[in-house]
Design an enzyme around this catalytic site. Structure first.
Site, PDB file in Angstrom:
ATOM      1  N   HIS A  33       3.221  -2.092   3.552  1.00 17.66           N
ATOM      2  CA  HIS A  33       3.000  -1.003   4.504  1.00 17.66           C
ATOM      3  C   HIS A  33       3.373  -1.498   5.897  1.00 17.66           C
ATOM      4  CE1 HIS A  33      -0.073   0.552   1.406  1.00 17.66           C
ATOM      5  NE2 HIS A  33       1.083   1.169   1.254  1.00 17.66           N
ATOM      6  N   GLU A  58       1.066  -2.170   8.911  1.00 15.12           N
ATOM      7  CA  GLU A  58      -0.005  -3.151   8.779  1.00 15.12           C
ATOM      8  C   GLU A  58       0.487  -4.524   9.232  1.00 15.12           C
ATOM      9  OE1 GLU A  58      -1.886  -0.500   5.169  1.00 15.12           O
ATOM     10  OE2 GLU A  58      -1.157  -2.491   4.693  1.00 15.12           O
ATOM     11  N   HIS A  76      -2.685  -6.822   3.087  1.00  9.31           N
ATOM     12  CA  HIS A  76      -2.645  -5.495   3.726  1.00  9.31           C
ATOM     13  C   HIS A  76      -3.479  -5.481   5.002  1.00  9.31           C
ATOM     14  CE1 HIS A  76      -0.917  -2.714   0.574  1.00  9.31           C
ATOM     15  NE2 HIS A  76      -1.017  -3.843  -0.110  1.00  9.31           N
ATOM     16  N   GLU A 100      -7.326  -7.141   2.379  1.00  7.55           N
ATOM     17  CA  GLU A 100      -7.264  -6.206   3.502  1.00  7.55           C
ATOM     18  C   GLU A 100      -7.834  -6.860   4.758  1.00  7.55           C
ATOM     19  OE1 GLU A 100      -6.211  -3.031   3.354  1.00  7.55           O
ATOM     20  OE2 GLU A 100      -6.327  -2.393   1.265  1.00  7.55           O
TER      21      GLU A 100
HETATM   22 ZN   LIG Z   1      -1.784  -1.223   3.039  1.00  9.63          ZN
END
Ligand SMILES: [Zn+2]
Length: 1138
Positions: free
Chosen positions: A840, A843, A937, A1022
């Site tokens: 992504h 990010e 992420h 994350e």
């Molecule tokens: Zn992500």
């Protein structure tokens, strides 16, 4: 228990006696007993009484008692007191009253009591209770009660205020019915209600009757629930009335509920508008490969916006249309996978084995040693058993060891062999470039330095909105064999000269700035060359693994759809992590409302607005005059994202972000340049097309800013900036592609205020610390340059080309084995760890974590050495280079979220995912299934760093599955890394980790690698954009230093697996024990939270925000206590109650 059943019998007897009693005396005594019973006041008792027919008994009694003439108010008052007490807890009370015929009796009683206000009030409260039921309310409305109520509600007075309040409350309840609301509108009551509200607001100066203000607002709120009501409200100038009165309330605590309610009404009634754009679809589009039909390009959102007229909700009660916008997101337990066959890893290849052979080239470490062994065996050396997987490989394909060694060194050389590329068109966007080019040029000439002429061809692509004056400051091409970082090339020096001249010139007029004086002192008689050298030295010292020169080379090769022509200064010059951590801002209490009022003010006084477009990628020719005092914006560089900037007021700008390429969605990431500012003035910036329903910006997160002025003073940092930061739903909306034709989706505003330190500075603002593809390529190149190749095996290869024509790097890191057969044997036994990041593009935190991982693995640290000895790392640091380059937030050039394509990646549309999966499958096919897979992420709605993994049992437990889990076996090894990280990494929080397998996540890397490749420890990690609410960093925002630290700690955590895998006896273990200080505690199964079923990317934030929605939420009104209501206060003219 016994007493309860005893009571039940007693109560039932009492109620049935009451119901049939027509005798005042006995009725009164039963009512007194009931009053006594309920005086303890617990809701439970009331509910119990309702369940035993209490409501019916009271209503029958009302009918019985009102038939007695003259009415006995002593009994009736007590009865109505009980009716209000019980009725407000009984949802069906209105319906019951209708059935029993109590409504007509109550209306008669009201008529009868009109001359005596003290008896009117309880009747009104009883009517209000009836009207809580919409159907009953509608029936009541038809009786003509509303006009009576309107007569009772008067302008400000100190008389009969109890009755006025009760009448207003009753009216408010009645207006919940659409039928009543319509009648009220037909009679022009909205105007009248507004006037009344204004009157009470102005004349009740001591705020003694706030409950009446509130009741009037509730009437307005309910009447404006229909489109017709909203329209009438706007026509009656309701916005101005509510805005002025709310502002006048200031911050008086008592009035805050009023202001809140008024604000809700204003936001609800604010007409919905489309964004000031022709179309919301991305300004950039990308033609996908032929293999795909054109439907993706035929995005419905390319319909011009005017064709998607914004519709008002049609007359219906407003619904909360904030139901999350995240595609596929489902927080239900239904989303949990309960199919046992899908909850166990069942590795299977998604393509023929022959096709996997292509990935052999990405494992040169295996091929090389294979050949080496053959050589050794042929030369009669001690035999080492062959690993079985070599059987699948054709030996003729393998290079000799010597060739292989050379290959290691030569195969990938990120610096081009030719003099820099053919484009040569990008500029470093310093203070003078773009809109300021002209003045920059003048500065150059004034300071005696001619602009550098470029010999290269200049590409102008007006279609993309990028024009460039080719005359100045172009990055000159350089020879490939430039000196290593010890010394800057002459061309780069030219750059510094320019930088210096510009800064020296622009700063010269402002002596207060004290340029250079704070960080590195230079005498008055400095020579520019010294400065330039010092500047460059200082930069190099502060920012390791970055080099502006290499960056320009890398950036030249980067292919963009946006065809950016300049380099952003921060990416060029580099960012040095701050030495200290910045605290989270906390919430900016109270001022959010002021921001919203300023927004509403635009509607009330449109004439006050400038509405001047100061930047628009669709009109690149937008020229601002020299005396223009507006801020200047630009985002024509790698990862830049800004579509339009509109000056609203002198120091306020609305900004619109561009959608991801080939989509009309995903507005979150921003990165733009601004200049033309004045120091010390607060500028308000509003990003008005955000999409997420909530954001960490409401909980302490700040955007980041980089000042060129500061950087050249030795403070080259991205720093957290901004005050008065709020994130809330605004009045802009559109019909989303997903729900086209049905419902509009609202946008959200991120607003913040920035006060610049320096006038005429050039600053860059971003959602989060930028990390471009060119930065990555620079980093990889410099890592390789710094390599101690005797110890470290480092290989930079190309996984594949992206859709946009960029190369997706894959890195191999391990320790070079010795030549001894035992060492070779150990080498074969090394397990693989596969790490990926930045699927992504928005990010960027994931890239900083990955940077930490890479630098740690290449370091001299003892743990790093041990890790290299134990594992072979395969790292794909950027799975979505195109998205990163083109300033996307979520998607690749195909307009798709690549982290939803892992089940069936398309080699043409999703090459990086397709080949990463191929590489993993290859490793599996040769018996080298990775020990760990982790995809890095960033998370925008949660704090800390945490992981998602996959567990069969935890998923079944959470889903409350009937499957007996005691007979199922599961290796709990998936918990080890999170547990270790919780101990060794300050930012990591195990309580936020979650190991559930959701159906909606079945195409993500984590689930597919777990299920199809069979990697037990398959994770998503994350990292927050904000900060931590636990541990050592509690209350602090994460900076790049902490993100990098997380990347290093992740690696350190892997050492624990090694200890687990290789049980006792291995010498390395005792050695490593000293490296990682693990407690035995780790062995204990600490509780891992199961409560969080929100998995992966950004589930909604559970925290509730004020003004989260513009719809009036139906709050539970405070319970009414009629006894209190009927209590006489001095300003009421009622007679004391007996
Ligand atoms: Zn992500």
């Amino acid at each position: 228990m016994t007493s309860a059943s005893g009571n039940a019998t007693g109560l039932e007897v009492l109620l049935s006696t009451l119901k049939s009693s027509h005798d005042v005396k006995s009725t009164l005594s039963i009512l007194q007993i009931l009053d006594e019973l309920l005086s303890a006041g617990t809701v439970k008792r009331i509910s119990y009484m309702i369940s035993k027919g209490g409501s019916e008994a009271l209503l029958h009694t009302l009918v019985n008692m009102t038939r007695i003439f003259p009415p006995n108010y002593y009994v009736l008052l007590l009865l109505m007191h009980l009716i209000v007490k019980v009725g407000q807890r009984d949802r069906k009370f209105g319906q019951k009253a209708q059935e029993i015929g109590a409504i007509d009796e109550t209306l008669k009683l009201l008529q009868l009591s009109l001359p005596q206000p003290k008896y009117v009030t309880p009747c009104l409260w009883v009517l209000r209770i009836y009207a809580s039921n919409a159907a009953t309310g509608a029936a009541l409305g038809k009786s003509g009660i509303m006009s009576l109520l309107f007569k009772l509600i008067s302008p400000y007075t100190t008389r009969n205020t109890k009755a006025i309040r009760a009448a207003t409350e009753a009216l408010s309840a009645l207006l919940k019915s659409k039928w009543n609301s319509r009648r009220a509108l037909d009679n022009g009551y909205i105007q009248w209600l507004l006037q009344l509200y204004q009157d009470w607001h102005q004349r009740d100066t001591q705020n003694k009757y706030i409950s009446i203000h509130k009741a009037l607002l509730n009437c307005i709120r309910n009447i404006t629930n229909t489109a017709m009501g909203k329209k009438a409200f706007l026509q009656a100038d309701g916005m101005r009335v509510l805005l002025d009165t709310s502002r006048a309330c200031g911050s008086t605590t008592d009035l805050q509920p009023i202001v809140k309610l008024a604000t809700q009404i204003m936001r609800k009634c604010h007409p919905k508008q489309s964004l000031p754009l022709l179309t919301v679809s991305s300004y950039y589009s990308f033609v996908l490969p032929n293999t795909v039909d054109s439907q993706i390009l035929d995005c419905p959102s390319t319909i011009p916006q005017e064709h998607v007229a914004v519709k008002e909700n049609d007359g219906e009660e407003d619904e909360d249309n904030t139901v999350n916008e995240e595609s596929g997101y489902n927080e239900d337990e239904d989303d949990l996978e309960t199919d046992l066959s899908r909850l166990k890893p069942s590795p299977q290849l998604d393509r023929p084995v022959e096709e996997l052979k292509q990935y052999e080239r990405l494992c040169p470490e295996l091929i090389g040693y294979f050949q080496r062994l053959v050589d050794e065996q042929n030369s009669g050396q001690e035999s080492v058993p062959f690993p079985t997987f070599f059987a699948t490989l054709g030996p003729q394909r393998h290079k000799t060891f010597r060739e292989w060694r050379e290959d290691v060194i030569e195969e990938v050389s990120p610096v081009p062999h030719n003099p820099l590329g053919s484009r040569g068109t990008r500029q470093v966007a310093f203070g003078w470039s773009d809109s300021e080019e002209e003045s920059g040029s003048k500065l150059l000439i004034k300071s005696g330095c001619a602009p550098v002429q470029s010999s290269s061809q200049h590409l102008v692509r007006p279609s993309c909105g990028c024009t460039l004056n080719p005359s100045k400051h172009q990055i000159k091409k350089a020879n490939r064999n430039r000196p290593r970082s010890g010394e800057d090339s002459p061309k780069l020096s030219t750059h510094f000269q320019e930088v210096w001249n510009i800064r020296g010139e622009s700063v010269a007029g402002d002596k207060s700035i004290g340029f250079l004086s704070q960080s590195w002192t230079i005498g008055r008689d400095y020579r520019p060359q010294d400065t330039e050298r010092k500047l460059s030295e200082m930069r190099r010292e502060m920012i390791p693994f970055h080099d502006p020169y290499v960056y320009t080379i890398m950036a030249e090769k980067t292919q963009s759809v946006t065809d950016y022509q300049t380099l952003a200064f921060p990416d060029y010059w580099g960012h040095a992590a701050l030495l200290c951590q910045e605290p989270m801002t906390g919430q900016w209490c109270g001022h959010q409302r002021d921001k919203i009022f300023e927004d509403i003010q635009r509607l009330v006084n449109p004439g006050d607005l400038l509405n001047k477009v100061v930047f628009d990628i669709e009109s690149p020719s937008l020229v601002t005059s020299a005396d223009d005092v507006s801020l200047k914006f630009n985002s024509n560089f790698e990862s830049g994202n800004l579509r339009k900037a509109i000056q609203i007021r002198k120091y306020e700008y609305d900004l619109i972000l561009n959608a991801d390429v080939n989509t009309d969605l995903q507005h979150q990431w921003f990165y733009f340049k601004l200049s033309g500012m004045k120091a010390g003035i607060p500028y308000r910036l509003n990003i008005i097309n955000c999409e997420k329903t909530n954001s960490q910006f409401n909980y302490g997160m700040q955007p980041v800013m980089y000042s060129v002025h500061e950087a050249l003073c030795g403070r080259a940092h991205w720093v957290r900036v901004g005050s008065d930061i709020y994130y809330y739903k605004n009045h802009y909306c559109r019909q989303s592609a997903a729900t086209r034709g049905q419902k509009e989706t609202s946008y959200y505003t991120l607003t913040f205020t920035i006060t610049f330190l320096h006038s005429k500075d050039v600053c860059y603002l971003a959602y989060h610390y930028p990390y471009t593809y060119s930065t990555l390529m620079t980093h990889l190149h410099l890592l390789q340059e710094s390599l101690n190749s005797d110890q470290i095996y480092f290989r930079h290869q190309i996984l594949c080309s992206t859709l946009g024509g960029n190369k997706c790097p894959v890195i191999t890191v391990t320790a070079n084995p010795g030549s001894h057969p035992e060492e070779l044997h150990q080498f074969w036994n090394r397990q693989y760890v596969v790490l990926t990041a930045r699927v992504h593009p928005g990010e960027s935190n994931a890239s900083w974590v990955m940077k930490g991982t890479l630098e740690f693995l290449m370091s001299d640290d003892a743990i790093a050495r041990s890790l290299r000895d134990s594992y072979i790392f395969k790292i794909i640091p950027m799975l979505n280079p195109d998205g990163v380059i083109n300033g996307c937030h979520r998607c690749s050039l195909s307009g798709e979220d690549l982290n939803r394509q892992w089940s069936e990646p398309n080699p043409d549309l999703h090459p990086t995912v397709y080949h990463t999966k191929g590489l993993l499958s290859y490793l599996r096919s040769i018996g080298k299934t990775p020990l760990v897979y982790c995809d890095y992420h960033g998370h925008s709605r949660k704090k800390n760093v945490f992981m998602y993994g996959c567990s069969l049992k935890e998923t079944l437990w959470q889903a409350r599955s009937s499957i007996d889990t005691t007979t199922l076996k599961e290796d709990i090894g998936y918990r080890t890394i999170p547990k270790v990280l919780d101990k060794i990494s300050p930012a990591f929080a195990i309580n936020h980790c979650c190991f559930l397998v959701q159906k909606s996540r079945e195409a993500t890397a984590r689930v597919v690698v777990w299920r199809e490749i069979g990697v037990l420890r398959s994770y998503t990690m994350e990292s927050t954009y904000c900060g931590c609410d636990q541990g050592k960093y509690k209350g602090l925002q994460l900076g790049t230093r902490e993100l990098e630290e997380m990347g290093a700690k992740f690696c350190a955590g892997l050492l624990k697996l090694k200890k687990d895998e290789w049980s006792c006896g291995n010498q390395l273990i005792t050695e490593d024990d000293g490296l990682l200080d693990f407690d035995n505690e780790l062995q204990n199964d600490r509780h891992v939270s199961h409560s969080d079923v929100f998995v992966d990317d950004e589930p909604p934030c559970p925290e509730e925000v004020d003004y989260y929605t513009d719809n009036s939420t139906e709050e539970d009104d405070d319970p009414i206590d009629l006894a209190t209501e009927l209590n006489v206060s001095s300003d009421d003219e009622l007679e004391p109650r007996k």
